[in-house]
Design an enzyme around this catalytic site. Structure first.
Site, PDB file in Angstrom:
ATOM      1  N   SER A 140       0.777  -1.431  -0.057  1.00 17.52           N
ATOM      2  CA  SER A 140      -0.079   0.062  -0.063  1.00 17.52           C
ATOM      3  C   SER A 140       0.908   1.254  -0.094  1.00 17.52           C
ATOM      4  O   SER A 140       1.879   1.165   0.686  1.00 17.52           O
ATOM      5  CB  SER A 140      -0.957  -0.002   1.314  1.00 17.52           C
ATOM      6  OG  SER A 140      -1.424   1.158   1.485  1.00 17.52           O
ATOM      7  N   TYR A 165      -2.202  -1.189  10.830  1.00 24.10           N
ATOM      8  CA  TYR A 165      -2.368  -1.893   9.674  1.00 24.10           C
ATOM      9  C   TYR A 165      -1.124  -1.323   8.677  1.00 24.10           C
ATOM     10  O   TYR A 165      -0.783  -2.261   7.966  1.00 24.10           O
ATOM     11  CB  TYR A 165      -3.757  -1.231   8.923  1.00 24.10           C
ATOM     12  CG  TYR A 165      -3.786  -1.328   7.542  1.00 24.10           C
ATOM     13  CD1 TYR A 165      -4.115  -2.447   6.890  1.00 24.10           C
ATOM     14  CD2 TYR A 165      -3.432  -0.149   6.514  1.00 24.10           C
ATOM     15  CE1 TYR A 165      -4.144  -2.525   5.576  1.00 24.10           C
ATOM     16  CE2 TYR A 165      -3.362  -0.198   5.154  1.00 24.10           C
ATOM     17  CZ  TYR A 165      -3.765  -1.419   4.832  1.00 24.10           C
ATOM     18  OH  TYR A 165      -3.798  -1.445   3.233  1.00 24.10           O
ATOM     19  N   LYS A 169       1.929  -3.769   6.851  1.00 20.20           N
ATOM     20  CA  LYS A 169       2.339  -3.646   5.306  1.00 20.20           C
ATOM     21  C   LYS A 169       3.840  -3.636   5.220  1.00 20.20           C
ATOM     22  O   LYS A 169       4.643  -4.168   4.328  1.00 20.20           O
ATOM     23  CB  LYS A 169       1.638  -2.853   4.538  1.00 20.20           C
ATOM     24  CG  LYS A 169       0.151  -3.079   4.458  1.00 20.20           C
ATOM     25  CD  LYS A 169      -0.184  -4.178   3.575  1.00 20.20           C
ATOM     26  CE  LYS A 169      -1.639  -4.828   3.305  1.00 20.20           C
ATOM     27  NZ  LYS A 169      -1.876  -5.859   2.747  1.00 20.20           N
TER      28      LYS A 169
HETATM   29  N1  UFG Z   1     -12.259  11.318   3.461  1.00 16.90           N
HETATM   30  C1  UFG Z   1     -13.601  11.975   3.670  1.00 16.90           C
HETATM   31  N2  UFG Z   1     -14.738  11.520   4.349  1.00 16.90           N
HETATM   32  C2  UFG Z   1     -14.751  10.097   4.614  1.00 16.90           C
HETATM   33  C3  UFG Z   1     -13.777   9.571   4.146  1.00 16.90           C
HETATM   34  C4  UFG Z   1     -12.758   9.955   3.613  1.00 16.90           C
HETATM   35  O1  UFG Z   1     -13.432  13.312   3.589  1.00 16.90           O
HETATM   36  O2  UFG Z   1     -15.762   9.690   4.953  1.00 16.90           O
HETATM   37  C5  UFG Z   1     -11.222  11.831   2.723  1.00 16.90           C
HETATM   38  C6  UFG Z   1      -9.936  11.513   3.608  1.00 16.90           C
HETATM   39  O3  UFG Z   1      -9.881  12.585   4.663  1.00 16.90           O
HETATM   40  C7  UFG Z   1      -9.071  11.549   2.433  1.00 16.90           C
HETATM   41  C8  UFG Z   1      -9.723  11.183   1.236  1.00 16.90           C
HETATM   42  O4  UFG Z   1     -11.312  11.015   1.723  1.00 16.90           O
HETATM   43  O5  UFG Z   1      -8.824  13.039   1.990  1.00 16.90           O
HETATM   44  C9  UFG Z   1      -9.351   9.371   1.070  1.00 16.90           C
HETATM   45  O6  UFG Z   1      -9.701   8.776   2.266  1.00 16.90           O
HETATM   46  P1  UFG Z   1      -9.869   7.014   2.287  1.00 16.90           P
HETATM   47  O7  UFG Z   1      -9.926   6.838   3.834  1.00 16.90           O
HETATM   48  O8  UFG Z   1     -10.897   6.954   1.230  1.00 16.90           O
HETATM   49  O9  UFG Z   1      -8.228   6.711   1.813  1.00 16.90           O
HETATM   50  P2  UFG Z   1      -7.117   7.268   2.302  1.00 16.90           P
HETATM   51  O10 UFG Z   1      -5.967   7.881   1.348  1.00 16.90           O
HETATM   52  O11 UFG Z   1      -6.818   7.935   3.793  1.00 16.90           O
HETATM   53  O12 UFG Z   1      -6.415   5.802   2.607  1.00 16.90           O
HETATM   54  C10 UFG Z   1      -6.367   4.844   1.702  1.00 16.90           C
HETATM   55  C11 UFG Z   1      -6.429   3.379   1.988  1.00 16.90           C
HETATM   56  C12 UFG Z   1      -5.408   2.886   2.947  1.00 16.90           C
HETATM   57  C13 UFG Z   1      -4.011   3.324   2.591  1.00 16.90           C
HETATM   58  C14 UFG Z   1      -3.900   4.577   1.924  1.00 16.90           C
HETATM   59  C15 UFG Z   1      -2.461   4.783   1.215  1.00 16.90           C
HETATM   60  O13 UFG Z   1      -7.728   3.160   2.683  1.00 16.90           O
HETATM   61  O14 UFG Z   1      -5.578   1.671   3.496  1.00 16.90           O
HETATM   62  O15 UFG Z   1      -4.843   4.958   1.067  1.00 16.90           O
HETATM   63  O16 UFG Z   1      -2.238   6.227   1.008  1.00 16.90           O
HETATM   64  F1  UFG Z   1      -3.195   2.955   3.320  1.00 16.90           F
END
Ligand code: UFG
Length: 368
Positions: A140, A165, A169
């Site tokens: 990841s 998590y 990885k």
């Molecule tokens: N976000 C919101 N509201 C939500 C969920 C997310 O605004 O309800 C925003 C987050 O702040 C972020 C974006 O949407 O800016 C993406 O968030 P995600 O939770 O979908 O994804 P992340 O980039 O935080 O995390 C993902 C994977 C992880 C991995 C990571 C690697 O979920 O498993 O990318 O960069 F580790």
């Protein structure tokens, strides 16, 4: 009645031996198994179904028109892995099986270390025992921690990673690097995914919702379905195009083709190599909500709330190494990701159904 086994004689395998796919019934695993079958690989899936459903594999078989083998088993259990390695001539393993929720991992870290790290080490030991020295590992972008530069490339420093998590990885990557350094029979490709989304364009397989989603796209989907009143946008004051967080979303079918490209690369005995799998293009949370709204033709309510701890403003991939060395290029853009995601949700609002008696019979054939 023509069974899938009979049909398979028409669409036969063009590859010797089997590819073992751990976690193959899950979201990315099932799309990859489909791509493997289409490309002529023989596939054995091992999945403990903790966050997946056998129905995905039944549908994959039907879509591919070729059979696969399935064992409801846990990678932590050496005694169930060994007979599978004895029965099939496994030359490579695609290792997806893992717990994957960042937030949950901070609450039950021991489960994460046990499942992900111990499970992987157990699998690697069985692989070594049977001389199956080729692995593609589901890593990841989280391994980069706070990236040095954006877009992040594979030479950027790794960690520190702040959640269990992500640490699992990184630990597994380190274990694989050490195994490859100690024994040149091992070949490993570490695929660092950015933000997977979408579903197969058929709308027949996709991500199965369980519990309250942590990730943006599944949450937005559930708002569209009316399960939550609005999307909470975590922070509107980032230094980005509109103040909301920017990520590199990648279609799950592009990830699937990335795994097949990695398998081909393993045949060249590359040692241990890491590749980013992303599009290189970043979209903000607001852009995602608008694209999803276009795809489903509905307004999607949202509210901007405070930042989520641990989030960073922008994460996008430099995937030129995968382009150059794997010959892999993502095909799908944001609109198609949203359209495919919407097709899946609209035709399967509750996800996969419980297995029918007929489905149970098909499953029995899969593990016979
Ligand atoms: N976000 C919101 N509201 C939500 C969920 C997310 O605004 O309800 C925003 C987050 O702040 C972020 C974006 O949407 O800016 C993406 O968030 P995600 O939770 O979908 O994804 P992340 O980039 O935080 O995390 C993902 C994977 C992880 C991995 C990571 C690697 O979920 O498993 O990318 O960069 F580790």
């Amino acid at each position: 009645m023509e069974t899938l086994e009979n049909k398979s004689s028409k669409k036969s395998s063009s590859h010797e031996g089997y590819v073992l796919v751990t976690g193959g019934a899950g979201y990315i695993g099932s799309h990859t198994v489909l791509e493997l079958l289409i490309c002529g690989y023989n596939v054995v899936v091992v999945d403990n179904l903790s966050n997946a459903c056998e129905e995905s594999l039944i549908r994959v078989q039907t879509l591919a028109g070729r059979p696969l083998k399935f064992y409801h088993a846990n990678i932590l259990d050496e005694q169930t892995l060994i007979p599978i390695f004895e029965k099939y001539n496994i030359w490579a393993v695609l290792h997806f099986a893992a717990l994957k929720a960042v937030g949950e991992s901070t609450k039950i870290p021991l489960d994460y270390y046990w499942n992900n790290v111990t499970g992987s080490l157990n699998l690697f030991r069985v692989m070594e025992r049977f001389g199956a020295y080729n692995i593609v590992f589901s890593s990841s972008a989280t391994v980069y921690g706070q990236p040095d530069i954006i877009p992040v490339n594979e030479k950027c420093s790794l960690g520190p990673v702040t959640n269990p998590y992500g640490k699992t990885k990184l630990f597994i990557e380190e274990a694989i690097r050490d195994m490859c350094a100690a024994n040149n029979k091992w070949n490993a490709i570490l695929l660092r995914y950015f933000n997977p989304t979408g579903a197969h364009p058929s709308g027949v397989i996709g991500e199965n919702p369980r519990g309250i989603p942590n990730n943006l796209m599944p949450y937005v989907s559930q708002v569209v379905q009316g399960r939550f009143p609005f999307v909470k946008i975590f922070g509107g004051d980032y230094d980005t195009v509109d103040g909301t967080g920017v990520r590199d979303y990648i279609h799950v079918c592009d990830l699937a083709t990335g795994h097949v490209a990695a398998l081909r690369k393993l045949k060249t005995k590359p040692g241990c190599v890491a590749y980013n799998l992303g599009t290189g293009v970043g979209y903000s949370v607001l852009e995602i909500i608008k694209a999803m709204s276009r795809a489903c033709g509905k307004e999607i309510p949202y509210q901007i709330t405070k930042r989520r701890p641990g989030d960073i403003a922008v994460v996008t991939a430099d995937a030129r190494l995968a382009n150059a060395e794997l010959g892999w290029y993502p095909k799908y853009g944001l609109d198609q990701m949203c359209q495919d995601l919407w097709r899946w949700i609209d035709s399967n609002p509750l996800g996969y159904p419980e297995s029918s008696n007929e489905a149970k019979q098909i499953l029995q054939q899969m593990s016979a």
